[in-house]
Design a protein around this motif. Sequence first.
Motif, short mmCIF file in Angstrom:
data_model
loop_
_atom_site.label_atom_id
_atom_site.label_comp_id
_atom_site.label_asym_id
_atom_site.label_seq_id
_atom_site.Cartn_x
_atom_site.Cartn_y
_atom_site.Cartn_z
N LYS A 22 0.84 -1.21 0.00
CA LYS A 22 0.00 0.00 0.00
C LYS A 22 0.87 1.26 0.00
O LYS A 22 0.52 2.25 -0.62
CB LYS A 22 -0.94 -0.01 1.20
CG LYS A 22 -2.01 -1.06 1.09
CD LYS A 22 -2.93 -1.06 2.29
CE LYS A 22 -3.95 -2.19 2.14
NZ LYS A 22 -4.83 -2.28 3.27
N ARG A 23 2.00 1.18 0.67
CA ARG A 23 2.90 2.33 0.72
C ARG A 23 3.45 2.67 -0.66
O ARG A 23 3.48 3.82 -1.07
CB ARG A 23 4.04 2.06 1.70
CG ARG A 23 4.98 3.22 1.83
CD ARG A 23 6.05 2.94 2.87
NE ARG A 23 7.00 4.03 2.86
CZ ARG A 23 8.22 3.94 3.28
NH1 ARG A 23 8.66 2.81 3.78
NH2 ARG A 23 9.03 4.96 3.24
N VAL A 24 3.87 1.64 -1.39
CA VAL A 24 4.39 1.85 -2.74
C VAL A 24 3.29 2.38 -3.65
O VAL A 24 3.49 3.31 -4.41
CB VAL A 24 5.00 0.56 -3.30
CG1 VAL A 24 5.35 0.71 -4.77
CG2 VAL A 24 6.24 0.17 -2.51
N ALA A 25 2.10 1.78 -3.57
CA ALA A 25 0.98 2.23 -4.39
C ALA A 25 0.67 3.70 -4.12
O ALA A 25 0.41 4.46 -5.06
CB ALA A 25 -0.24 1.36 -4.13
N ALA A 26 0.73 4.10 -2.88
CA ALA A 26 0.48 5.50 -2.53
C ALA A 26 1.53 6.42 -3.14
O ALA A 26 1.21 7.51 -3.61
CB ALA A 26 0.43 5.66 -1.01
N GLU A 27 2.78 6.00 -3.14
CA GLU A 27 3.86 6.80 -3.74
C GLU A 27 3.66 6.94 -5.24
O GLU A 27 3.87 8.01 -5.81
CB GLU A 27 5.22 6.17 -3.44
CG GLU A 27 5.66 6.26 -2.00
CD GLU A 27 6.00 7.68 -1.56
OE1 GLU A 27 6.37 8.51 -2.41
OE2 GLU A 27 5.91 7.94 -0.35
#
Length: 130
Positions: A22-27
């Motif tokens: 989710k962190r990567v997707a948000a970035e």
Amino acid sequence: MRLLLDTHVLVWWLLDDPGLSKRVAAEIRDPRNEVFVSSASAWEIATKYRLGRMPKAEPLVQRFGALVEEQRWVPLPVSIAHALHAGSMEGEHADPFDRMLAAQARLERLRLVTGDRALTRLVASATALW
């Protein structure tokens, strides 16, 4: 931030794979970030699809350029400087696709988004967004 997507991150994003954090997707989704996609990733995806190592990648191979454009990502061609740097870099990482991404991240001052620890070690400026 200026982000360069590792090929696996790129594939996971485009195929909506749960392997993408989710962190990567948000970035990637953050409109303040400029996202770059290397032509080396197109080469890697097409090669792995042809060899049967990435069977779900057929739609990516067929529409790669259009998909990059639809996402409003910046295509990053491989230059002679990138090639020379990739071939000259010290480090134990032997994968030519990863070496190219590392060289591009270094020379273009991009943050490489990857989950590959060996690749992260190859690029001192890379940050794994996991």
